[in-house]
Design a protein around this motif. Sequence first.
Motif, PDB file in Angstrom:
ATOM      1  N   VAL A   1       9.892  -4.200 -12.728  1.00  0.00           N
ATOM      2  CA  VAL A   1      11.210  -4.250 -13.378  1.00  0.00           C
ATOM      3  C   VAL A   1      12.324  -4.137 -12.337  1.00  0.00           C
ATOM      4  CG1 VAL A   1      12.765  -2.984 -14.922  1.00  0.00           C
ATOM      5  CG2 VAL A   1      10.417  -3.448 -15.630  1.00  0.00           C
ATOM      6  N   THR A   2      12.121  -3.286 -11.347  1.00  0.00           N
ATOM      7  CA  THR A   2      13.135  -3.141 -10.298  1.00  0.00           C
ATOM      8  C   THR A   2      13.324  -4.457  -9.546  1.00  0.00           C
ATOM      9  OG1 THR A   2      12.491  -0.830 -10.040  1.00  0.00           O
ATOM     10  CG2 THR A   2      13.790  -1.801  -8.267  1.00  0.00           C
ATOM     11  N   LEU A   3      12.226  -5.093  -9.204  1.00  0.00           N
ATOM     12  CA  LEU A   3      12.316  -6.366  -8.478  1.00  0.00           C
ATOM     13  C   LEU A   3      12.923  -7.453  -9.357  1.00  0.00           C
ATOM     14  CD1 LEU A   3       8.857  -6.221  -6.673  1.00  0.00           C
ATOM     15  CD2 LEU A   3      11.110  -5.938  -5.628  1.00  0.00           C
ATOM     16  N   LEU A   4      12.598  -7.419 -10.637  1.00  0.00           N
ATOM     17  CA  LEU A   4      13.170  -8.407 -11.564  1.00  0.00           C
ATOM     18  C   LEU A   4      14.686  -8.228 -11.662  1.00  0.00           C
ATOM     19  CD1 LEU A   4      12.666 -10.649 -13.717  1.00  0.00           C
ATOM     20  CD2 LEU A   4      12.507  -8.806 -15.406  1.00  0.00           C
TER      21      LEU A   4
ATOM     22  N   GLU B   1       0.821  -1.211   0.000  1.00  0.00           N
ATOM     23  CA  GLU B   1       0.000   0.000   0.000  1.00  0.00           C
ATOM     24  C   GLU B   1       0.853   1.259   0.000  1.00  0.00           C
ATOM     25  OE1 GLU B   1      -3.788   0.005   0.455  1.00  0.00           O
ATOM     26  OE2 GLU B   1      -3.010  -1.697  -0.659  1.00  0.00           O
ATOM     27  N   VAL B   2       1.794   1.308   0.952  1.00  0.00           N
ATOM     28  CA  VAL B   2       2.602   2.523   1.061  1.00  0.00           C
ATOM     29  C   VAL B   2       3.582   2.632  -0.105  1.00  0.00           C
ATOM     30  CG1 VAL B   2       2.431   2.936   3.539  1.00  0.00           C
ATOM     31  CG2 VAL B   2       4.119   1.339   2.717  1.00  0.00           C
ATOM     32  N   LEU B   3       3.999   1.504  -0.635  1.00  0.00           N
ATOM     33  CA  LEU B   3       4.922   1.548  -1.774  1.00  0.00           C
ATOM     34  C   LEU B   3       4.210   2.112  -3.005  1.00  0.00           C
ATOM     35  CD1 LEU B   3       7.656   0.829  -3.050  1.00  0.00           C
ATOM     36  CD2 LEU B   3       6.762  -1.456  -3.481  1.00  0.00           C
ATOM     37  N   LEU B   4       3.016   1.593  -3.279  1.00  0.00           N
ATOM     38  CA  LEU B   4       2.307   2.023  -4.482  1.00  0.00           C
ATOM     39  C   LEU B   4       1.608   3.366  -4.307  1.00  0.00           C
ATOM     40  CD1 LEU B   4       0.856  -1.321  -5.903  1.00  0.00           C
ATOM     41  CD2 LEU B   4       2.880  -0.061  -6.605  1.00  0.00           C
ATOM     42  N   ALA B   5       1.670   3.917  -3.105  1.00  0.00           N
ATOM     43  CA  ALA B   5       1.170   5.282  -2.927  1.00  0.00           C
ATOM     44  C   ALA B   5       2.193   6.299  -3.429  1.00  0.00           C
ATOM     45  CB  ALA B   5       0.866   5.538  -1.454  1.00  0.00           C
ATOM     46  N   ARG B   6       3.395   5.838  -3.731  1.00  0.00           N
ATOM     47  CA  ARG B   6       4.447   6.730  -4.245  1.00  0.00           C
ATOM     48  C   ARG B   6       4.303   6.836  -5.771  1.00  0.00           C
ATOM     49  NH1 ARG B   6       5.263   8.455   0.681  1.00  0.00           N
ATOM     50  NH2 ARG B   6       4.149   6.748   1.623  1.00  0.00           N
ATOM     51  N   PRO B   7       4.954   7.800  -6.351  1.00  0.00           N
ATOM     52  CA  PRO B   7       4.840   7.937  -7.814  1.00  0.00           C
ATOM     53  C   PRO B   7       5.667   6.886  -8.564  1.00  0.00           C
ATOM     54  CG  PRO B   7       6.206   9.692  -6.906  1.00  0.00           C
ATOM     55  CD  PRO B   7       5.666   8.937  -5.737  1.00  0.00           C
ATOM     56  N   LEU B   8       5.270   5.661  -8.426  1.00  0.00           N
ATOM     57  CA  LEU B   8       5.934   4.542  -9.107  1.00  0.00           C
ATOM     58  C   LEU B   8       4.875   3.763  -9.874  1.00  0.00           C
ATOM     59  CD1 LEU B   8       7.995   2.949  -6.174  1.00  0.00           C
ATOM     60  CD2 LEU B   8       8.946   4.173  -8.115  1.00  0.00           C
ATOM     61  N   SER B   9       5.131   3.532 -11.137  1.00  0.00           N
ATOM     62  CA  SER B   9       4.185   2.684 -11.868  1.00  0.00           C
ATOM     63  C   SER B   9       4.424   1.235 -11.445  1.00  0.00           C
ATOM     64  CB  SER B   9       4.394   2.834 -13.373  1.00  0.00           C
ATOM     65  OG  SER B   9       5.613   2.232 -13.750  1.00  0.00           O
ATOM     66  N   ARG B  10       3.423   0.440 -11.605  1.00  0.00           N
ATOM     67  CA  ARG B  10       3.582  -0.971 -11.219  1.00  0.00           C
ATOM     68  C   ARG B  10       4.647  -1.651 -12.090  1.00  0.00           C
ATOM     69  NH1 ARG B  10      -2.638  -3.021 -10.404  1.00  0.00           N
ATOM     70  NH2 ARG B  10      -3.406  -1.085  -9.495  1.00  0.00           N
ATOM     71  N   ARG B  11       4.719  -1.244 -13.347  1.00  0.00           N
ATOM     72  CA  ARG B  11       5.750  -1.841 -14.218  1.00  0.00           C
ATOM     73  C   ARG B  11       7.138  -1.502 -13.690  1.00  0.00           C
ATOM     74  NH1 ARG B  11       2.449  -0.820 -19.237  1.00  0.00           N
ATOM     75  NH2 ARG B  11       1.649  -2.894 -19.723  1.00  0.00           N
ATOM     76  N   ARG B  12       7.278  -0.296 -13.200  1.00  0.00           N
ATOM     77  CA  ARG B  12       8.591   0.116 -12.687  1.00  0.00           C
ATOM     78  C   ARG B  12       8.935  -0.695 -11.436  1.00  0.00           C
ATOM     79  NH1 ARG B  12       9.894   6.165 -10.892  1.00  0.00           N
ATOM     80  NH2 ARG B  12      12.147   5.939 -10.673  1.00  0.00           N
ATOM     81  N   VAL B  13       7.954  -0.911 -10.606  1.00  0.00           N
ATOM     82  CA  VAL B  13       8.185  -1.734  -9.419  1.00  0.00           C
ATOM     83  C   VAL B  13       8.596  -3.137  -9.843  1.00  0.00           C
ATOM     84  CG1 VAL B  13       7.041  -2.832  -7.442  1.00  0.00           C
ATOM     85  CG2 VAL B  13       6.620  -0.416  -7.943  1.00  0.00           C
TER      86      VAL B  13
ATOM     87  N   VAL C   1      11.027 -19.103 -22.037  1.00  0.00           N
ATOM     88  CA  VAL C   1      10.147 -19.263 -20.860  1.00  0.00           C
ATOM     89  C   VAL C   1      10.234 -18.017 -19.982  1.00  0.00           C
ATOM     90  CG1 VAL C   1       9.809 -20.569 -18.715  1.00  0.00           C
ATOM     91  CG2 VAL C   1      10.210 -21.775 -20.855  1.00  0.00           C
ATOM     92  N   ALA C   2      11.456 -17.549 -19.759  1.00  0.00           N
ATOM     93  CA  ALA C   2      11.620 -16.340 -18.940  1.00  0.00           C
ATOM     94  C   ALA C   2      10.911 -15.157 -19.594  1.00  0.00           C
ATOM     95  CB  ALA C   2      13.104 -16.037 -18.748  1.00  0.00           C
ATOM     96  N   ALA C   3      11.080 -15.036 -20.911  1.00  0.00           N
ATOM     97  CA  ALA C   3      10.479 -13.894 -21.618  1.00  0.00           C
ATOM     98  C   ALA C   3       8.951 -13.935 -21.537  1.00  0.00           C
ATOM     99  CB  ALA C   3      10.932 -13.894 -23.072  1.00  0.00           C
ATOM    100  N   VAL C   4       8.392 -15.122 -21.686  1.00  0.00           N
ATOM    101  CA  VAL C   4       6.924 -15.242 -21.611  1.00  0.00           C
ATOM    102  C   VAL C   4       6.430 -14.877 -20.205  1.00  0.00           C
ATOM    103  CG1 VAL C   4       5.010 -16.899 -21.662  1.00  0.00           C
ATOM    104  CG2 VAL C   4       6.722 -16.911 -23.485  1.00  0.00           C
ATOM    105  N   ALA C   5       7.143 -15.369 -19.193  1.00  0.00           N
ATOM    106  CA  ALA C   5       6.730 -15.070 -17.815  1.00  0.00           C
ATOM    107  C   ALA C   5       6.858 -13.574 -17.524  1.00  0.00           C
ATOM    108  CB  ALA C   5       7.579 -15.878 -16.830  1.00  0.00           C
ATOM    109  N   ILE C   6       7.915 -12.969 -18.031  1.00  0.00           N
ATOM    110  CA  ILE C   6       8.095 -11.523 -17.818  1.00  0.00           C
ATOM    111  C   ILE C   6       6.993 -10.745 -18.538  1.00  0.00           C
ATOM    112  CG2 ILE C   6       9.605  -9.568 -18.378  1.00  0.00           C
ATOM    113  CD1 ILE C   6      11.998 -11.523 -17.916  1.00  0.00           C
ATOM    114  N   ALA C   7       6.715 -11.136 -19.765  1.00  0.00           N
ATOM    115  CA  ALA C   7       5.671 -10.445 -20.526  1.00  0.00           C
ATOM    116  C   ALA C   7       4.317 -10.590 -19.834  1.00  0.00           C
ATOM    117  CB  ALA C   7       5.604 -11.009 -21.948  1.00  0.00           C
ATOM    118  N   THR C   8       4.057 -11.783 -19.320  1.00  0.00           N
ATOM    119  CA  THR C   8       2.790 -12.008 -18.604  1.00  0.00           C
ATOM    120  C   THR C   8       2.679 -11.079 -17.402  1.00  0.00           C
ATOM    121  OG1 THR C   8       2.853 -14.325 -19.260  1.00  0.00           O
ATOM    122  CG2 THR C   8       1.389 -13.758 -17.439  1.00  0.00           C
ATOM    123  N   ALA C   9       3.749 -11.004 -16.631  1.00  0.00           N
ATOM    124  CA  ALA C   9       3.717 -10.142 -15.440  1.00  0.00           C
ATOM    125  C   ALA C   9       3.545  -8.679 -15.820  1.00  0.00           C
ATOM    126  CB  ALA C   9       5.002 -10.336 -14.639  1.00  0.00           C
ATOM    127  N   LEU C  10       4.213  -8.267 -16.896  1.00  0.00           N
ATOM    128  CA  LEU C  10       4.124  -6.862 -17.308  1.00  0.00           C
ATOM    129  C   LEU C  10       2.726  -6.503 -17.807  1.00  0.00           C
ATOM    130  CD1 LEU C  10       7.564  -6.392 -19.102  1.00  0.00           C
ATOM    131  CD2 LEU C  10       6.787  -5.236 -17.027  1.00  0.00           C
TER     132      LEU C  10
END
Lengths: 355, 267
Positions: free
Chosen positions: B119-122, B105-117, B246-255
């Motif tokens: 990609v950072t975690l990836l 909640e507090v993380l996504l209350a910041r100006p961060l898009s979910r994709r950016r979150v 496989v990695a690319a498909v999983a990444i695309a799915t998450a994005l």
Amino acid sequence: MDALTTTGLTKHYGHREPPIHPPGHKPAGVVRALANLSIAVHEGEIFGFLGPNGAGKSTTIRLLLGYLHPTAGSGSVFGLDIVRDSVEIRRRVGYLPGGIALYDSLTGERLLDYLGDLTGRPSVRRAELLDRLELSARTLRRQVRDYSRGMRQKIGIVQALQHDPELAILDEPTEGLDPLMQRAFYGILDDLRAAGRTIFFSSHILSEVERVCDRVAIVRRGQLVALEDVARLLERRKRNVELRVSGDPPRLDDVPGVSGVTVLADGRIACQLDGDVGPFLAAIAGHRVTDLTIEPAHLEEAFLELYEDAEPDGGVDDGDAGQTHAPSPPEASPAEPPEAPPAEPTAPLTTTAAP
Amino acid sequence: MSRTLFLHTWRTQRTKLLIICVAMAAWSSLLPVIYQSFGSQMKALVDSGIIPKQLTDFGGGDVFSLGGAIALGYVHPIAIILLAIFAVGFTTSAVAGERQRGTLEVLLARPLSRRRVYVTLLVATLLFIGIVLASASIGTVIGATIVGVIGDLRVERLPMLWLNGMLLWSAIAAIGLAASVSFDRLTPALGITVAITIVSYFLDILGSLWPDAKGLQPYSLFHHLTARDVLNGTVDVLGFGLLAAVAAVAIATALIVFPRRDLAAPS
């Protein structure tokens, strides 16, 4: 100018209904969390957003911040679209979630630094907020896991406001705060208002909404049932009057604004007074009044009046399609233009009364 | 990518990362020791016919050659568990765990898009896995040096082996992150990722032990970790490509899934 507007904002959870239904098909599993919400929050005001649990308050906030996607309708914050411009909106907004969860392994100071860095704006108000909420440097050096509920809430308030956002969205902000800290928090809100900041304040604690808010929207079962100035809401609320007279009692039945006249066993007269007190005072002027009590109107009573027909559970999260298919209140969802007169609550009440 | 989120993730994981790297290096350093100590005796044992040949080819490894011993180390449950701590444990809790705890909640209350979150975690995940695999290579070199078999090791092939391991574990990590962004609770995200990993692992092991099940092996991600072949100078380009796909498909799915899904209030 409006800091925040919503137009017909609607959110349904659950499975999408197929376009073609078999005969006798009843929609199932769809929860209508918010229906056709249209509000406008003006810049520089403290706007109360009231409703019982499950009324749609958190859903509205989550739609405004991009956690949820609207099923229908639209919304904007500072002219930015809540769907397309969510990131930019969050750059200008401070948010205190209800029942905030924090990173327990961090110290309070590290947590505020981290969240401040993520926001990307200098934490210009942090020192002042820490001082007013009595969070000492020593406290901030401790890990969050050691904090009491009240201290966590204070940290939550600081993280939401430390970067001096133009709009603060606060969900149950005084939860867990002791009365002294509540007072300190109200003082912070007053200062923010004076500085031209806008506060969107969600609560079910009526007394604090009455204390701090300029206007209030009341939602029930995902629908707006009232939107108006707190002062006007209180003005319209009937006041409870009790008086004792020596000699003949005054005739109050026909006095404008007076209703429910009852003579109590001990000779006191009780009644309810609505609107202008002038006619009432004129009616009792010729009598010898030995005691008179006029209870100030409380928002709680106005609120309860709005809800008097509600079912006990009062929520929408049961997916009660029958209730939620009811037509939305025509004028209770006032796509309220700026400076428009407040909506009258009576019409919405009749249209949204529970079956 | 968010630098602040990345640094926060690094700080919170670095102690765990250090411990895992030390454990991985220690484990990898043992493999040349095992090869040097038991390799010839095991070979004699197998040549005598007492042990079925299938058992000597467990997971594409063996102890008769240094390359085989290293390959065995990569598919041994110890290595799997150490690598899965980040590829499965970290990834699944990165979003679903934060969501369950309410801290998202507090993380996504910041100006961060979910994709950016995401990609950072990836990126953080891939970095952690890369470091753990690098520590395995370092451990192998140390072990081979200690027991004096470094001459048998084609050190120049270790980067390719690292890449092969990266592709396998990146695929698993990407699946874990995709599950993590798709669920509100840790249990289903963890359960799905662990199930995929275990089933994939056993398909490969089963195929290596039971000739009739050999046809199942290509369906296993672990089958495309060909450490012995890589160290011997052969690269299964198709297998590498499959892991990357496989990695690319999983990444695309998450994005696609993460930004579109609703995040209701945590219960």
